[in-house]
Structures are given as structure tokens and as C-alpha cells.
Design an enzyme around this catalytic site. Sequence first.
Site, short mmCIF file in Angstrom:
data_model
loop_
_atom_site.label_atom_id
_atom_site.label_comp_id
_atom_site.label_asym_id
_atom_site.label_seq_id
_atom_site.Cartn_x
_atom_site.Cartn_y
_atom_site.Cartn_z
N ASN A 210 43.01 -82.94 38.25
CA ASN A 210 43.97 -84.02 37.99
C ASN A 210 44.13 -84.87 39.24
O ASN A 210 43.44 -84.65 40.24
CB ASN A 210 45.31 -83.45 37.51
CG ASN A 210 45.89 -82.46 38.50
OD1 ASN A 210 46.28 -82.82 39.61
ND2 ASN A 210 45.93 -81.18 38.13
N ASP A 279 46.47 -76.31 33.05
CA ASP A 279 46.96 -75.45 31.96
C ASP A 279 45.81 -74.73 31.26
O ASP A 279 46.02 -73.68 30.64
CB ASP A 279 47.73 -76.28 30.94
CG ASP A 279 49.02 -76.84 31.52
OD1 ASP A 279 49.67 -76.13 32.30
OD2 ASP A 279 49.37 -78.00 31.20
N LYS A 289 23.62 -76.08 36.56
CA LYS A 289 24.12 -77.38 36.14
C LYS A 289 23.73 -77.65 34.69
O LYS A 289 22.59 -77.47 34.28
CB LYS A 289 23.53 -78.47 37.04
CG LYS A 289 23.96 -79.88 36.66
CD LYS A 289 23.29 -80.92 37.53
CE LYS A 289 23.62 -82.33 37.03
NZ LYS A 289 22.94 -83.37 37.83
N PHE A 324 58.46 -78.01 39.09
CA PHE A 324 58.32 -79.46 39.00
C PHE A 324 57.77 -79.81 37.62
O PHE A 324 56.97 -79.06 37.04
CB PHE A 324 57.38 -79.98 40.08
CG PHE A 324 58.03 -80.07 41.44
CD1 PHE A 324 58.28 -81.30 42.02
CD2 PHE A 324 58.39 -78.92 42.13
CE1 PHE A 324 58.88 -81.38 43.27
CE2 PHE A 324 59.00 -78.99 43.38
CZ PHE A 324 59.24 -80.24 43.95
N LYS A 338 61.71 -76.52 29.94
CA LYS A 338 60.94 -75.80 30.96
C LYS A 338 61.86 -74.96 31.83
O LYS A 338 61.54 -73.82 32.17
CB LYS A 338 60.17 -76.81 31.81
CG LYS A 338 59.16 -76.20 32.77
CD LYS A 338 58.30 -77.30 33.41
CE LYS A 338 57.19 -76.69 34.26
NZ LYS A 338 56.29 -77.72 34.84
N LYS A 342 61.16 -70.95 31.55
CA LYS A 342 60.57 -70.33 32.75
C LYS A 342 61.57 -69.50 33.54
O LYS A 342 61.18 -68.80 34.48
CB LYS A 342 59.98 -71.41 33.68
CG LYS A 342 59.07 -72.42 33.00
CD LYS A 342 57.84 -71.81 32.39
CE LYS A 342 56.93 -72.90 31.85
NZ LYS A 342 55.74 -72.38 31.14
#
Length: 396
Positions: A210, A279, A289, A324, A338, A342
Site C-alpha cells: 500500500n 489484510d 517469477k 489506527f 474497530k 479489537k
Amino acid sequence: MLKDKTIVLGMTGSVAVYKCCELIRLLKKAGADVHTIMTESAAEFVTPYLIEELSQNKCITDTFERVATFDVKHISLANRADMFVVAPATANIVGKIANGIADDMLSTTIMATKAKKLIVPAMNPNMYSNPIFKANVKRLQQYEDYIVMDAASGEMACGDVGQGRMPEAKQIFDFIERNIETDRPLKGKRVLVSCGATQEAIDPVRFITNHSSGKMGFAVARAAASLGAEVTIIKGNTTAEIPYGMNIVGVKSALDMFNAFKAHYEESDYIFMAAAVADYTPLKKAENKIKKTDGDMNIELKRTDDILKFLGEHSDGKRKICGFSMETENLLNNSRKKLLSKNVNMIAANSISEAGSGFGTDTNKMILITENENRELPLMSKDDCALEIVKTLIKL
């Protein structure tokens, strides 16, 4: 963290004094009021006029300089300082300070100040290893208000190689930020911060990741250190500059990060889970490859271990945990879910859709979500935002 703080920077006769130009720029950018003192020999390397242009304050070079207000400069500067920095600090000035000698503007002013003092050595490696210099450093370190940075290693201007180089300006700046606060509620506490992006290998060449730069996590680490904490950073892939002088644990994948947390979480008093952890990860990594073909390609994915959930499940009241949350929609609802699912103390939530907020920016606009409150912060620098996050978790 340096806004409205007064930094007095004393410079002595070393070729490394040129690095102070960048240091002053960084301090001014962070909002500090910078006042400077140069010894006569320092002024041979860099002109006081340049220093004045950068600091926007007069550079003092003469103990007996007369001013319109007849202000006693070494006393007024000593009283105004939130931190007194000597960089570069030669063996000569270290010896003077350690033995109470005050025979010029710099040594006189540092003797008169009650501010915290940071000494940044710069000298030839043979001088740096000299037992007399080492004894002087040890003498300074006996006093609580003196901090002596370690010199860096490398090639010197004279061609010698070894320890004695003045650290880079950004490293000194980070050190100042971490040590300027007098209120240090995290002194003696251990803080664990994750930051950056994980990388999930598809084959030896490609991976899933990301856009996280690590800026927010690093800002949290600096904020915690400025409040006195011993900080460990579990770092994925980052592009932001790594804070100087902290314990870094480097990882690549979500599984690597999970294993690093299992190894470190029990010894931590506060945890900030700022990393952008994947995730999902490929079910299988190809050994070679994957070659391009004419048809489409599907990659089967599996869930990664939920690190924040693991931390919440193993929360026994001994540590406080901040997760976060970055969302594109339903920010409050998703982030509060969340928080509850959590079992953590706080969620620092922000929307990537908000201007000036999200990946790679220098600013952020966050909502701090706790059991009884949604506290919205205005758009601010990530460093200021990080300080609010850390202080809020401390108060819970």
C-alpha cells in the site's frame, strides 16, 4: 513540539559548523525561536551574517557587546533558553564546560543557564578517543541537565577515518525534539510503535503493498520519545526519514510484523499500531517469477493474522493500546466498531478522502475515538497530531 520554544545554539571552531545552517533552518521551520552564539574561531568557518539571516536574530560573538537596552546578553539568553545546544562542540569547549571555565560569551552563557544542555561533539578521532576528553564527557554526564550526543563515525575533513564526526542536522534536530520537554510523563515507560507498509510476496519479483510512507508512525515515535519514553519501532517498508537513535525492528510481511509484536508486546507499557498492515496475503508464493501470458490471472488470497485483535485479546490491563483506522466512508461508525471488536483503548481515525490527510502528507486531520468520546482534531502537522494522540492515550 518546538513551537514557541527558545533554542540557544552555541557554535565553536570546527569545519562541521556548516551543518548548523541546516539545523537552524529545521528549528525555525518547527516554530522555534533560535538565538546563536559563535566563538571567534567558529566565525572563521561560517560568517555570523549568514547565521543571522537564517535565525532572524542577531548572532552574538562578543561578551562585552553594547546594545541599546544595555541588556546583559549572557544572562538574558541564559534565562530565555528552553534548551542550550553546543554544536559543533570541540574538545576545547567540552573541557571548559566540564571544568567550570567561563572566559568567553559561549562558556559564560552556558554557565549561567538553568536550561537543559545538549553537547554535540565534533573532532578528530584521536581527540575523541583521548582519555582526558572521555573524562570530561563523563563529568558532564554526572549532571542531570547535561546530555552528550555520541559522535558519528566516518571520514573526517582531515582524511582520518573513525568516530568524531558531528551528526547530521536532522539527527540533532530529532534529538532536540525528543529531549526538550521538561514534562516527561513517559519517563521509565516503554512504548512500541509500528509504522509503514507490509509487503506480501506474490513471487520473487512482485508483492502486494500500500501507499504508507511511515510518516505518522514515526511522528508518534518522536512524540513518545519527547515525553520520556524508551521507544521501539517495528518498521515495514517506509519512505519517510527514520528517527535517529531509536530501537528499530525491520520487517517485511504481515507475518513478520505479527511475530515481531509477539516478541515485544509484553514488555511494553503503551502500543501504537500505526502501520498499514495487509489484510490479505497470497495463499502461495511462486518460487519463480510468474511469466506473462495472453489470458487473465487470478491470485488466491488468505487472511493475514490480525495483530491489533491479538493485542486486544492479550490485554491484561498492564498496557494501553491505540489502533489506527483509515477509511474512505463511514469513518466514525467503522472506527468505533474497530475499537469495540479489537478491545483496545483508543482508535486514531482519519479519512483518506479529507484534503491534507492520509498517506504521504505532512499533515493529518484525525478523530480520537475512545469508549466515551469522539474527539475531532483540526488539520495539523503530523508531529502535532502525534503529540495529541500520545497525550490522549496517557490520560485514559
